[in-house]
Write an enzyme that holds these catalytic residues in place. Structure first.
Site, PDB file in Angstrom:
ATOM      1  N   ARG A 155     -49.943 -29.371 -96.545  1.00 30.46           N
ATOM      2  CA  ARG A 155     -50.219 -28.608 -95.338  1.00 30.46           C
ATOM      3  C   ARG A 155     -50.166 -29.560 -94.149  1.00 30.46           C
ATOM      4  O   ARG A 155     -50.465 -30.750 -94.292  1.00 30.46           O
ATOM      5  CB  ARG A 155     -51.608 -27.962 -95.407  1.00 30.46           C
ATOM      6  CG  ARG A 155     -51.803 -27.007 -96.582  1.00 30.46           C
ATOM      7  CD  ARG A 155     -53.244 -26.510 -96.626  1.00 30.46           C
ATOM      8  NE  ARG A 155     -53.475 -25.579 -97.738  1.00 30.46           N
ATOM      9  CZ  ARG A 155     -53.862 -25.942 -98.952  1.00 30.46           C
ATOM     10  NH1 ARG A 155     -54.078 -27.230 -99.224  1.00 30.46           N
ATOM     11  NH2 ARG A 155     -54.051 -25.039 -99.897  1.00 30.46           N
ATOM     12  N   HIS A 255     -45.710 -24.211 -91.939  1.00 29.27           N
ATOM     13  CA  HIS A 255     -45.856 -23.831 -93.350  1.00 29.27           C
ATOM     14  C   HIS A 255     -44.497 -23.625 -94.026  1.00 29.27           C
ATOM     15  O   HIS A 255     -44.437 -23.549 -95.260  1.00 29.27           O
ATOM     16  CB  HIS A 255     -46.698 -22.552 -93.454  1.00 29.27           C
ATOM     17  CG  HIS A 255     -47.894 -22.718 -94.333  1.00 29.27           C
ATOM     18  ND1 HIS A 255     -48.807 -23.746 -94.185  1.00 29.27           N
ATOM     19  CD2 HIS A 255     -48.336 -22.003 -95.396  1.00 29.27           C
ATOM     20  CE1 HIS A 255     -49.750 -23.635 -95.108  1.00 29.27           C
ATOM     21  NE2 HIS A 255     -49.485 -22.600 -95.865  1.00 29.27           N
ATOM     22  N   ARG A 258     -43.918 -26.260 -96.571  1.00 31.65           N
ATOM     23  CA  ARG A 258     -44.680 -26.075 -97.813  1.00 31.65           C
ATOM     24  C   ARG A 258     -44.042 -24.981 -98.668  1.00 31.65           C
ATOM     25  O   ARG A 258     -43.889 -25.142 -99.889  1.00 31.65           O
ATOM     26  CB  ARG A 258     -46.120 -25.716 -97.448  1.00 31.65           C
ATOM     27  CG  ARG A 258     -47.083 -25.577 -98.615  1.00 31.65           C
ATOM     28  CD  ARG A 258     -48.504 -25.522 -98.062  1.00 31.65           C
ATOM     29  NE  ARG A 258     -49.486 -25.050 -99.027  1.00 31.65           N
ATOM     30  CZ  ARG A 258     -50.095 -25.812 -99.934  1.00 31.65           C
ATOM     31  NH1 ARG A 258     -49.777 -27.101-100.037  1.00 31.65           N
ATOM     32  NH2 ARG A 258     -50.999 -25.316-100.746  1.00 31.65           N
ATOM     33  N   HIS A 281     -53.280 -25.427-105.416  1.00 37.44           N
ATOM     34  CA  HIS A 281     -53.804 -24.073-105.566  1.00 37.44           C
ATOM     35  C   HIS A 281     -54.851 -24.043-106.677  1.00 37.44           C
ATOM     36  O   HIS A 281     -54.641 -24.617-107.749  1.00 37.44           O
ATOM     37  CB  HIS A 281     -52.683 -23.094-105.930  1.00 37.44           C
ATOM     38  CG  HIS A 281     -51.763 -22.792-104.786  1.00 37.44           C
ATOM     39  ND1 HIS A 281     -50.493 -22.281-104.955  1.00 37.44           N
ATOM     40  CD2 HIS A 281     -51.940 -22.916-103.437  1.00 37.44           C
ATOM     41  CE1 HIS A 281     -49.926 -22.121-103.766  1.00 37.44           C
ATOM     42  NE2 HIS A 281     -50.785 -22.492-102.845  1.00 37.44           N
ATOM     43  N   TYR A 290     -44.265 -17.541-105.381  1.00 36.34           N
ATOM     44  CA  TYR A 290     -43.013 -18.241-105.109  1.00 36.34           C
ATOM     45  C   TYR A 290     -41.945 -17.934-106.144  1.00 36.34           C
ATOM     46  O   TYR A 290     -40.761 -18.060-105.878  1.00 36.34           O
ATOM     47  CB  TYR A 290     -43.260 -19.752-105.035  1.00 36.34           C
ATOM     48  CG  TYR A 290     -44.119 -20.161-103.866  1.00 36.34           C
ATOM     49  CD1 TYR A 290     -43.604 -20.201-102.575  1.00 36.34           C
ATOM     50  CD2 TYR A 290     -45.456 -20.478-104.040  1.00 36.34           C
ATOM     51  CE1 TYR A 290     -44.404 -20.555-101.504  1.00 36.34           C
ATOM     52  CE2 TYR A 290     -46.263 -20.835-102.970  1.00 36.34           C
ATOM     53  CZ  TYR A 290     -45.725 -20.870-101.710  1.00 36.34           C
ATOM     54  OH  TYR A 290     -46.502 -21.209-100.643  1.00 36.34           O
TER      55      TYR A 290
END
Length: 311
Positions: A155, A255, A258, A281, A290
């Site tokens: 991040r 973002h 990422r 996560h 994803y």
């Protein structure tokens, strides 16, 4: 000063609990505090000032209030977050034996529209990274920052919070892994690829020593022109400028790096649980979104390339 009500005491106790037991970030804790302050104000307007004075009708009325308030209804995501704060508070009250029942247990959050993360192609990412090539101090720093973001999936807040000592090197001092601190100050170690290693080494040797003498002594990895730690806003401007020079024809957000990191890894065959660890996560379910992006990409490629895929 007026004495705090039993309800306010319970709210403060809950906030201390989540801060200590769950290790929430400052921003997340502030959101909980705002949500429960709004809930407390509503309950006060209903004449409720004790935890055991709240019943299901109050929780339902609060949800209706959020949807119909004069200043405008909350968007679904904000409504869901606020009701989640309320449900968490009531679970805590029951768990601490401050009430006899969880009156918010049946309050369902609104369904949120499924939004897939936006990722760009490998070629588009390469064009952004090429847009920060250069030998001046700013280019060397920007190249190191953007290569690191794409190489690690960090991040932006994690990247700008890095200190020099968080870049861990091999026996020759070359960057090998980076130590990132995510939400709740949870630490994870992420490998650094060859392109990011080269960019970081160039920045640390040729740019950072010069930038560091322009300001107060700081362990920060990424420094501004005046020697101060680069802020999240600075990083956003760096990304926007690079995207503009790359002439992509659309805007990207911090973002995006990422999202693209995760999508490209999965498209390349990485296991979803490995990507989960790299992203930090807590649940693999968060990472699995994803895989939907990757499936969409594969379907588009198939439809375009296969001679019998189109009617």
């Amino acid at each position: 000063m007026a004495e705090a009500s039993a309800l306010q005491v319970a709210v403060d106790r809950y906030l201390r609990h989540v801060a200590i037991e769950r290790g929430l970030s400052v921003n997340t804790l502030a959101a909980y505090r705002r949500d429960l302050a709004a809930y407390s104000r509503f309950l006060d307007s209903q004449g409720v000032d004790t935890p055991d004075g709240i019943d299901q009708s109050h929780v339902s009325a609060f949800a209706v209030h959020l949807r119909t308030r004069e200043e405008g209804a909350l968007v679904a995501s904000s409504l869901a977050r606020m009701l989640s704060s309320v449900r968490g508070f009531h679970r805590f009250l029951l768990g601490e034996n401050l009430v006899e029942a969880d009156v918010a247990a049946d309050q369902s959050p609104p369904k949120l529209a499924s939004r897939l993360p936006k990722a760009i192609t490998v070629e588009q990412m390469a064009s952004i990274l090429a847009a920060v090539d250069g030998d001046d101090l700013q280019s060397l720093r920007d190249k190191a920052l953007l290569e690191l973001l794409y190489a690690t999936g960090a991040r932006v807040s994690e990247a700008v919070a890095l200190n020099v000592d968080d870049i861990l090197g091999d026996e020759h001092g070359a960057a090998e892994v980076v130590r990132l601190f995510g939400k709740g100050n949870k630490q994870r170690i992420v490998p650094v690829g060859s392109y990011a290693r080269a960019a970081l080494d160039a920045y640390l040797v040729r740019a950072r020593p010069i930038l560091s003498v322009r300001g107060p002594s700081t362990p920060a990895l990424f420094l501004g022109i005046r020697g101060q730690r680069v802020s999240r806003q600075n990083a956003w401007l760096i990304i926007r400028a690079a995207a503009g020079r790359a002439k992509l024809g659309f805007d990207i957000s911090p973002h995006t790096f990422r999202h693209s990191f995760a999508t490209h890894l999965l498209a390349g065959g990485a296991d979803v649980r490995v990507v989960q660890e790299l992203l930090g996560h807590s649940s693999v379910a968060t990472t699995q979104i994803y895989t939907l992006v990757t499936a969409d990409t594969l379907r588009d490629m198939y439809t375009t390339a296969h001679p019998r895929a189109r009617g």
